[in-house]
Design a protein around this motif. Structure first.
Motif, PDB file in Angstrom:
ATOM      1  N   CYS A 149       0.418  26.041 -24.169  1.00  0.00           N
ATOM      2  CA  CYS A 149       1.243  26.132 -25.381  1.00  0.00           C
ATOM      3  C   CYS A 149       2.598  25.456 -25.189  1.00  0.00           C
ATOM      4  O   CYS A 149       3.146  24.871 -26.128  1.00  0.00           O
ATOM      5  CB  CYS A 149       1.435  27.597 -25.782  1.00  0.00           C
ATOM      6  N   THR A 150       3.136  25.527 -23.970  1.00  0.00           N
ATOM      7  CA  THR A 150       4.398  24.841 -23.702  1.00  0.00           C
ATOM      8  C   THR A 150       4.218  23.333 -23.813  1.00  0.00           C
ATOM      9  O   THR A 150       5.037  22.642 -24.432  1.00  0.00           O
ATOM     10  CB  THR A 150       4.925  25.201 -22.301  1.00  0.00           C
ATOM     11  N   LEU A 151       3.156  22.803 -23.217  1.00  0.00           N
ATOM     12  CA  LEU A 151       2.920  21.362 -23.259  1.00  0.00           C
ATOM     13  C   LEU A 151       2.630  20.880 -24.676  1.00  0.00           C
ATOM     14  O   LEU A 151       3.175  19.865 -25.126  1.00  0.00           O
ATOM     15  CB  LEU A 151       1.755  20.995 -22.340  1.00  0.00           C
ATOM     16  N   VAL A 152       1.796  21.609 -25.390  1.00  0.00           N
ATOM     17  CA  VAL A 152       1.347  21.147 -26.704  1.00  0.00           C
ATOM     18  C   VAL A 152       2.404  21.361 -27.777  1.00  0.00           C
ATOM     19  O   VAL A 152       2.630  20.480 -28.623  1.00  0.00           O
ATOM     20  CB  VAL A 152       0.027  21.851 -27.095  1.00  0.00           C
ATOM     21  N   PHE A 153       3.103  22.501 -27.741  1.00  0.00           N
ATOM     22  CA  PHE A 153       4.028  22.839 -28.827  1.00  0.00           C
ATOM     23  C   PHE A 153       5.504  22.788 -28.418  1.00  0.00           C
ATOM     24  O   PHE A 153       6.312  22.133 -29.066  1.00  0.00           O
ATOM     25  CB  PHE A 153       3.693  24.226 -29.386  1.00  0.00           C
ATOM     26  N   MET A 196       9.078  23.334 -15.310  1.00  0.00           N
ATOM     27  CA  MET A 196       8.687  22.437 -16.403  1.00  0.00           C
ATOM     28  C   MET A 196       9.905  22.008 -17.209  1.00  0.00           C
ATOM     29  O   MET A 196      10.062  20.831 -17.553  1.00  0.00           O
ATOM     30  CB  MET A 196       7.659  23.123 -17.307  1.00  0.00           C
ATOM     31  N   ALA A 197      10.795  22.967 -17.510  1.00  0.00           N
ATOM     32  CA  ALA A 197      11.994  22.627 -18.273  1.00  0.00           C
ATOM     33  C   ALA A 197      12.837  21.607 -17.521  1.00  0.00           C
ATOM     34  O   ALA A 197      13.377  20.656 -18.109  1.00  0.00           O
ATOM     35  CB  ALA A 197      12.806  23.890 -18.560  1.00  0.00           C
ATOM     36  N   GLY A 198      12.973  21.788 -16.200  1.00  0.00           N
ATOM     37  CA  GLY A 198      13.724  20.826 -15.408  1.00  0.00           C
ATOM     38  C   GLY A 198      13.068  19.462 -15.388  1.00  0.00           C
ATOM     39  O   GLY A 198      13.747  18.432 -15.476  1.00  0.00           O
ATOM     40  N   ALA A 199      11.732  19.431 -15.269  1.00  0.00           N
ATOM     41  CA  ALA A 199      11.008  18.163 -15.254  1.00  0.00           C
ATOM     42  C   ALA A 199      11.153  17.427 -16.576  1.00  0.00           C
ATOM     43  O   ALA A 199      11.123  16.188 -16.612  1.00  0.00           O
ATOM     44  CB  ALA A 199       9.535  18.406 -14.938  1.00  0.00           C
ATOM     45  N   PHE A 200      11.304  18.164 -17.668  1.00  0.00           N
ATOM     46  CA  PHE A 200      11.475  17.530 -18.975  1.00  0.00           C
ATOM     47  C   PHE A 200      12.877  16.936 -19.154  1.00  0.00           C
ATOM     48  O   PHE A 200      13.163  16.311 -20.176  1.00  0.00           O
ATOM     49  CB  PHE A 200      11.238  18.550 -20.093  1.00  0.00           C
TER      50      PHE A 200
END
Length: 701
Positions: free
Chosen positions: A605-609, A510-514
């Motif tokens: 929580c990662t996506l929302v916050f 997810m961090a890489g995709a961001f």
């Protein structure tokens, strides 16, 4: 002098106006007399707080009551700083110096600029202050400790003894005591000036005046404050109420012992070394809560933090932490623009034709027209060298610069041509089928704004306006760490009671995709010292740390325990499902998001916050996911109080949700293509009712 009659404790803030509605992390104050605390007072900004303090002290001195006022920020800096800045060792001279430098308004101040100027004056532009909390760069003020150097010691003597206290050099992020000092000392300096001769500052002056200003730190009574939080009280409110009451209940002899300190330059934390006595004075009887048998239930009278409030706190408190660099345009895809880009050239650079056809001047009225055709033509990249005479036409192709004497182009499909002349019918307006110079972007105008994340289209625009190199933020470095004895790596032998670590590969991807640089910190067993060492290492190389597991308040929740020990943790009981408390903190200046250990809750929580928060830390704009209202293909009854996110996908224009809402069903994350968001209130959703569907793509996945 007689003992103190009135005790006031003030929880200060270095931030902007917090609004009319009482909020956490604002300025709170409490008055206590004879062992009893009054209702804490919410003070929305420093201007309101200063006026309140002045009125209070005038009333107290008029009533001949002796007052002690405690503020929760340092009154002095580490040894040597005062002399380097003012040429002397008197900290009160430094107070007056800061009072002249700091400009403060409810919604803005110059503290970061003043800190940058101090760094350039006495610290070679790399310290002692750090933590630029603004979107713009400030010469001399590092955003983080990557390029930081400090010739003074990191902490005062008292802070070296006060476990969990913060250094005075940090200006932004959780635990930014440095901003509190810069915005607090000028207020205290003005109070001293207003009440000249009636105010003494401890421990720099003898306390033989009607008013004493002392430095306090509510962390000394943290065990009692934590219990009050469990019972539903805001931490800031509990701190001022409990500490004011404790001070007012101390025997005069005990108070004298706490004040018997020799710290002429750095100052001291009142009560340091007497923690047990303070805690005992602050302690209140406890009572068991009612039985709720609900893992999401808080004690009676306690409210969850609404999702919107939590997002607002992140949005208003976080600032970029990454440095800047200038890179070739072709390498800029996905990077965050560090400053506005000014167009070096207009687009288009000159008037040109929008079609293949024939150019002439003045347009044409209704009716038939015949114009002689001159030799030559205008082609993109090969402009016509000359001027087209009035009443004549020239062959022109798409993108060609409009020659002199031409302002109108007619499509070749509307023309008959015999090689020497053209015939066509009007009407045709002057300027038809041409593009004006700079009608897209004018040279000297802003082509892209700071905070923009470069897309492929942005690269095309930058090329068109003549930009070859662009200033960007360095990629946000996101470290990911899993915690727990129960975790093993996929492929390893799992013993009874152990599970494979599902969170780390998910969060790293997810961090890489961001668009961030993902850093794998591996797994840590439930050992506090091992975790401490891993966080220490991460703080040296990462800009933000994501942990999963250990973020609640259990015996093995070491992430929250360490953040609490460091004095830089807030545990938000957020009204969200799936999800439990989200631990937010700071470890050696690096933001830490303590995510739930459950993979479904961790992802939500990662996506929302964390996603929008990390966007701000990376220097980009707040990432607001785009949702769409679609008909529901399901039925659900929802109780009021929490916002819910259901794993969902859209089929045939309707939102389907995963068959089970169990947060242990990881397969639902894979099955889904996004989330259905259901608001905080009560709702009964029936098939066909509109629901908000947020595709994973809206979060950047």
């Amino acid at each position: 002098m007689s003992p103190f009659d009135t005790f006031v404790v003030v929880d200060w803030s270095g931030g902007n106006d917090r609004g009319a509605t009482p909020k956490k992390d604002a300025i709170w104050a409490c008055i206590a007399r004879d062992g009893h605390s009054e209702e804490p007072v919410y003070l929305r900004n420093r201007q309101v707080a200063e006026a309140w303090l002045r009125d209070l002290l005038e009333a107290e001195t008029a009533a001949r009551r002796r007052v002690m006022v405690g503020f929760d920020f340092p009154f002095g800096y580490p040894a040597g700083f005062c002399h380097a800045l003012t040429g002397g060792d008197d900290p009160l001279v430094l107070w007056d110096w800061l009072e002249k430098q700091i400009n403060d308004a409810p919604n803005g101040n110059n503290r970061f600029d003043v800190a940058g100027e101090i760094n350039r004056t006495i610290g070679n532009g790399s310290g002692p202050f750090w933590g630029n909390g603004l979107s713009r760069d400030i010469n001399g003020l590092p955003r983080n400790k990557t390029d930081y150097a400090n010739e003074f010691v990191e902490r005062r003597v008292c802070e070296q003894q006060a476990k969990g206290s913060f250094a005075c050099w940090q200006l932004s992020g959780a635990g930014a005591v440095g901003s509190q000092i810069l915005m607090g000392l000028p207020v205290l300096a003005r109070l001293r000036q207003h009440f000249a001769g009636a105010v003494a500052v401890w421990p720099f002056e003898p306390l033989d005046t009607p008013v004493a200003l002392v430095e306090i730190w509510p962390g000394l009574i943290n065990p009692v404050v934590k219990q009050a939080e469990v019972n539903g009280e805001l931490r800031d409110v509990a701190q001022v109420r409990l500490l004011a009451g404790a001070l007012s209940r101390l025997a005069p002899l005990a108070l004298d012992e706490m004040l018997a300190v020799d710290a002429p330059e750095e100052g001291w934390i009142m009560g340091l070394g007497h923690e047990e006595r303070l805690i005992e004075a602050a302690r209140e009887p406890i009572a068991p809560p009612p039985l709720r048998n609900d893992c999401f239930a808080l004690p009676a009278g306690v409210a969850w933090t609404p999702v919107e409030d939590a997002l607002d706190m992140l949005r208003t408190r976080l600032n970029p932490v990454t440095g800047t660099e200038t890179i070739p345009l072709q390498d800029a895809f996905g990077r965050v623009l560090a400053q506005d880009v000014i167009a070096a050239r207009s687009n288009p650079p000159q008037p040109n034709s929008a079609v293949d056809g024939y150019g002439f001047a003045g347009g044409a009225p209704e009716g038939a027209h015949v114009l002689p055709l001159i030799e030559g033509r205008a082609v993109a990249g090969v402009p016509f060298d000359g001027t087209v005479p009035s009443g004549h036409a020239i062959r022109i192709l798409t993108g060609a610069a409009v020659p002199g004497g031409v302002d109108t182009v007619i499509l070749e499909e509307d023309v008959t041509c015999d090689g020497d002349q053209i015939a066509f019918r009007g009407p045709l307006k002057a300027g038809a089928n041409t593009r004006k110079a700079g009608e897209d972007v004018v040279a000297g105008d802003v082509a892209l704004r700071v905070g923009r994340e470069f897309t492929a289209a942005d690269l095309a625009l930058m090329s068109a306006v003549g930009i070859a190199r662009v200033p960007v933020r360095k990629r946000l470095r996101v470290a990911v760490l899993s915690t727990g004895d129960e975790l093993v790596e996929p492929g390893e032998a799992a013993a009874a009671g152990q599970i494979f670590d599902a969170n780390r590969p998910m969060l790293l991807s997810m961090a890489g995709a961001f668009g961030f640089e993902a850093m794998d910190l591996g797994r840590v067993v439930d050992d506090r010292e091992t975790l401490r060492a891993r966080l220490d290492a991460a703080a040296q190389s990462a800009d933000v740390i994501l942990t999963s597991g250990g973020a609640s308040a259990g015996d093995e929740d070491h992430v929250s325990a360490l953040l609490q020990e460091a004095g830089a943790m807030q545990e938000w009981r957020i009204a969200i499902k799936p999800g439990r408390p989200l631990a937010l903190g700071l470890w050696q200046g690096v933001p830490v998001f303590g995510l739930p250990g459950n993979p479904v809750a961790a992802m939500v929580c990662t996506l929302v916050f964390a996603r929008p928060a990390m966007s701000l830390l990376a220097g980009a704009e707040w990432c607001e996911p785009q949702g769409f209202d679609v008909p529901a293909a399901f039925e659900k009854r929802k109780k009021p109080g929490r916002r819910e996110y259901l794993r969902a996908r859209v089929r045939d224009g309707r939102a389907e949700v995963f068959a089970s809402e169990g947060s242990g069903r990881i397969s639902g994350l894979s099955w889904a293509e996004g989330l259905v968001e259901i608001g905080d209130g009560e709702r009964h959703i029936r098939p066909g009712d509109p629901v908000r569907f947020i595709p994973y793509g809206s979060f950047g996945l």
